[in-house]
Write an enzyme that holds these catalytic residues in place. Structure first.
Site, PDB file in Angstrom:
ATOM      1  N   ASP A  74      84.051  28.040  36.820  1.00 55.36           N
ATOM      2  CA  ASP A  74      85.447  28.362  37.144  1.00 55.36           C
ATOM      3  C   ASP A  74      85.944  29.453  36.196  1.00 55.36           C
ATOM      4  O   ASP A  74      87.112  29.501  35.850  1.00 55.36           O
ATOM      5  CB  ASP A  74      86.337  27.110  37.071  1.00 55.36           C
ATOM      6  CG  ASP A  74      86.387  26.522  35.679  1.00 55.36           C
ATOM      7  OD1 ASP A  74      85.494  26.839  34.872  1.00 55.36           O
ATOM      8  OD2 ASP A  74      87.312  25.745  35.376  1.00 55.36           O
ATOM      9  N   ASP A  97      90.086  31.637  32.986  1.00 59.41           N
ATOM     10  CA  ASP A  97      89.561  30.289  33.194  1.00 59.41           C
ATOM     11  C   ASP A  97      90.610  29.450  33.917  1.00 59.41           C
ATOM     12  O   ASP A  97      91.792  29.531  33.606  1.00 59.41           O
ATOM     13  CB  ASP A  97      89.223  29.685  31.827  1.00 59.41           C
ATOM     14  CG  ASP A  97      88.411  28.427  31.968  1.00 59.41           C
ATOM     15  OD1 ASP A  97      87.174  28.540  31.962  1.00 59.41           O
ATOM     16  OD2 ASP A  97      89.015  27.345  32.091  1.00 59.41           O
ATOM     17  N   ASN A 139      87.924  19.014  40.887  1.00 61.86           N
ATOM     18  CA  ASN A 139      86.572  18.966  41.445  1.00 61.86           C
ATOM     19  C   ASN A 139      86.057  17.524  41.469  1.00 61.86           C
ATOM     20  O   ASN A 139      85.461  17.080  42.445  1.00 61.86           O
ATOM     21  CB  ASN A 139      85.668  19.834  40.566  1.00 61.86           C
ATOM     22  CG  ASN A 139      84.521  20.419  41.333  1.00 61.86           C
ATOM     23  OD1 ASN A 139      84.615  20.589  42.543  1.00 61.86           O
ATOM     24  ND2 ASN A 139      83.442  20.702  40.641  1.00 61.86           N
TER      25      ASN A 139
END
Ligand code: C2E
Ligand code: CA
Ligand code: CA
Length: 667
Positions: free
Chosen positions: A314, A271, A279
């Site tokens: 992600d 992760d 983002n």
């Protein structure tokens, strides 16, 4: 009109040429060749046998060269052709050879047709009427047989018809013998009908071959498309890595092999830490490009023993094969984390993030895909909580923790918050005014079945569901009930969960509870953590704005433990920064920790914020912090968290200062 007439002969020639020529399509030529090569030996057998019959009826009446030697030579040539064709039957010659053989066949058809016709016509005058009839019968029946055998080669069949039937008809029409004229008319008619049938048959044959060819092309295209679809259905569109579906199907396959062969395998879940704020900050387009780069880096590390896939936003899945010893997994894990930690230089922005990796090894951590991926997830959350940007391999320790978490979750579901949950208070001390300025409310839970549970544990469990909201409600009510009994200048600090901050309904509830408590909102200080804010900076700003509008203060808690803290602090409507206690623990000996705290103190001064330091345990820490410019402090040195009733007692005993803070005031 004139032009059309002028063009017509040329068009007829063209049509005839196209009929006679070998077909342009290699596929059609091959099909013709295949069908034809089975029939052509029969054609020659027919010729030989029928010719032998004529020889038999004529060898006494005709000259020897004509009745025996000439047909013998012709039959020998036929036999030679039979042998050649039988030999070539099984072979699959290349296209050029086929074209050449078809051209040869056409030439030989003309040659043999002419030779046998001339022979038949030369032989005709010999013998009695029966013998003559035999020649006529021989020529007509043989040509019909040959046309049949040449059915798949239109040009050859037509050539044969013309070469044999035309001289035959002319010859007998000119004989002025009624029977022969009738026979020749019959012969021409039959040949004409046969030509029509042949043309129709050949057209259908060519169409069939063409539609077969098209069907094959279509089939190949369909196959290619379905392969492409299968490939795309298993690939992640953004990174080009295998997708979630492919990952789990590969995992199943690897598990089957590992179980059967007793070889090692492990599952990893990776992760990206801090992807979400990047983002949010730079936009989805930037986030996508960053993920593409992550995909490229993972692909560069992939090998037969390491498969990487994108399994979520992600989140990436890893499959390890071959040597899955702890040493190798740690080495690979470190290499992966290091690769992903390198700066991401995307056009004008350079982003930095880390990746945490959790690994579960078969069969110790689990024997099914679900077990292994669940445990890899546990190891990942362990890595995220304890060693961000590093690898954790699932162990029994994690398992115990998970079991404990599950127990807590279950007990929490059955808990009576009103009765079991209470609030403790820890003083926050201002060394410049030498007094307690506030108390921080800290949740406590004593479960009837599990006993006393640390707040981080039960809060984490409550935060997994909306249960946290009702817990916040009970805690805030109890905390404010206590604060209502305190002297009016004494403030209260209350911790809000990340989930509370991101839920407008929960914040409405908080505001209602605050208003109903009777405590002036100006006395309330809501503490929120960085993690709660960076999940969605803009919605967090709205939430905090609502609390500020109420009149309450906001503190940013655990400051320094998050990501790009300094970059967005000025955008948030906050009043205080609480420096995380991890910086205070070593502050006396660690110059770096001192430098961090100093820069935070300066930042607060520049932004007009109050700086609060947490976790102050010793007098020497107090004096170092004072030297750095800190005045507001909290920690065991000033007082441990105490129950509500004890807070009141401390006011009664010491006015507005506790015994401990009095000691500090002498520093
Ligand atoms: P926090 O907000 O950073 O709270 C301070 C924690 O540090 C408290 O732990 C406190 O007992 C501890 N502490 C204070 N002084 C010292 C010291 O000198 N040394 C050391 N080692 N520790 C000190 P606690 O009570 O276990 O709470 C842990 C965390 O749980 C809190 O950290 C906060 O994040 C959360 N929490 C506690 N109460 C609540 C609550 O009512 N609501 C929410 N949402 N979170 C809460
Ligand atoms: Ca706090
Ligand atoms: Ca804190």
């Amino acid at each position: 009109m004139k032009k059309l007439l002028e063009d017509k002969p040329w068009a007829v020639v063209q049509t005839i040429r196209s009929i006679i020529a070998t077909p342009a399509s290699a596929k059609l030529r091959r099909s013709q060749y295949k069908a034809f090569s089975r029939q052509v030996p029969l054609l020659y057998v027919l010729l030989v046998v029928n010719t032998a019959a004529v020889v038999f009826t004529h060898f006494r009446v005709a000259p020897r060269w004509l009745a025996v030697y000439l047909p013998l030579a012709l039959c020998a040539a036929c036999a030679g052709r039979i042998v050649l064709w039988l030999r070539a039957r099984k072979a699959e010659p290349p296209d050029e050879v086929i074209a050449q053989r078809l051209r040869n066949t056409l030439r030989l058809t003309a040659l043999f047709g002419a030779a046998f016709t001339v022979w038949g016509l030369l032989l005709f005058p010999y013998g009695d009427a029966y013998a003559q009839c035999h020649v006529v019968f021989y020529m007509s029946i043989t040509v019909i047989g040959c046309i049949f055998c040449l059915m798949h080669m239109r040009a050859a069949a037509l050539l044969m018809t013309c070469i044999v039937v035309a001289p035959f008809a002319v010859f007998f029409l000119m004989s002025q013998h009624a029977v022969l004229i009738a026979i020749s008319i019959n012969m021409v008619l039959v040949s004409a009908v046969m030509i029509v049938i042949l043309l129709i048959y050949y057209r259908d044959f060519a169409n069939l071959v063409e539609s077969q060819r098209k069907l094959l092309i279509k089939q190949a295209e369909t196959e290619r498309l379905s392969m492409e679809n299968l490939r795309l259905a298993n690939l992640d569109g953004l990174t080009g890595l295998p997708n979630r579906r492919r990952f789990f199907s590969d995992l199943d396959k690897l598990l089957v092999t590992a179980s059967a062969t007793r070889t090692g395998m492990a599952v990893g879940v990776l992760d990206l830490d801090g992807f979400k704020p990047i983002n949010d900050l730079y936009g989805h387009h930037f986030g996508d490009r960053l993920l593409e780069e992550v995909g490229r880096r993972l692909a560069s590390l992939s090998s037969p023993g390491l498969i990487a896939a994108r399994v979520g936003g992600d989140e990436f899945g890893l499959l390890f094969g071959g040597d899955v010893s702890q040493a190798r997994l740690r080495e690979l894990g470190a290499a992966i984390c290091a690769t992903l930690q390198r700066p991401y230089e995307l056009t004008d922005v350079t982003a930095r993030l880390t990746a945490s990796l959790g690994i579960a090894v078969f069969p110790e951590a689990g024997t099914t895909a679900v077990e292994l991926s669940e445990r890899a997830d546990y190891a990942l959350s362990f890595a995220k909580n304890h060693r961000r940007g590093a690898t954790a391999i699932f162990s029994r320790e994690h398992e115990t923790q998970i079991r404990r978490c599950n127990e807590i979750e279950q007990a929490l579901k059955l808990a009576d918050f009103e009765r079991e949950i209470s609030v403790f208070f820890q003083p926050i001390f201002d060394i410049s005014s030498k007094g307690i300025v506030a108390f921080e409310a800290l949740a406590r839970w004593t479960s009837p079945s599990l006993g006393t549970i640390p707040p981080v544990d039960f809060l984490a469990a409550a935060e997994k569901t909306d249960m946290i909201h009702s817990m916040t409600h009970v805690l805030l009510r109890k905390a404010l009930e206590a604060a209502a009994t305190w002297p009016p200048q004494m403030r209260i600090a209350f911790n809000l969960s990340a989930r509370d901050v991101s839920s407008p309904e929960a914040i409405d509830g908080v505001i209602r509870t605050a208003l109903a408590s009777g405590v002036a909102p100006e006395r309330i200080n809501f503490e929120v953590t960085e993690t709660a804010l960076i999940k969605n900076v803009s919605s967090a700003c709205e939430t905090l704005g609502a609390l500020k509008k109420l009149g309450a203060e906001i503190s940013l808690d655990d400051f320094g433990t998050g990501y790009s803290s300094l970059s967005y602090v000025h955008r948030l409507p906050i009043d205080k920064l609480k420096v995380d206690r991890s910086f205070i623990a070593d502050i006396v000996d660690d110059a770096a920790a001192r430098a961090v705290v100093k820069s935070i103190v300066d930042l607060c001064r520049n932004l007009g914020l109050t700086c609060v330091v947490e976790g102050v345990e010793t007098a020497s820490q107090v004096s170092v912090l004072r030297g750095l410019g800190c005045t507001v402090m909290q920690g065991y040195f000033f007082g441990k968290p105490v129950a509500g009733a004890d807070v009141l007692q401390s006011f009664v005993m010491n006015g507005s200062v506790t015994a401990r803070s009095a000691a500090a005031s002498t520093l």
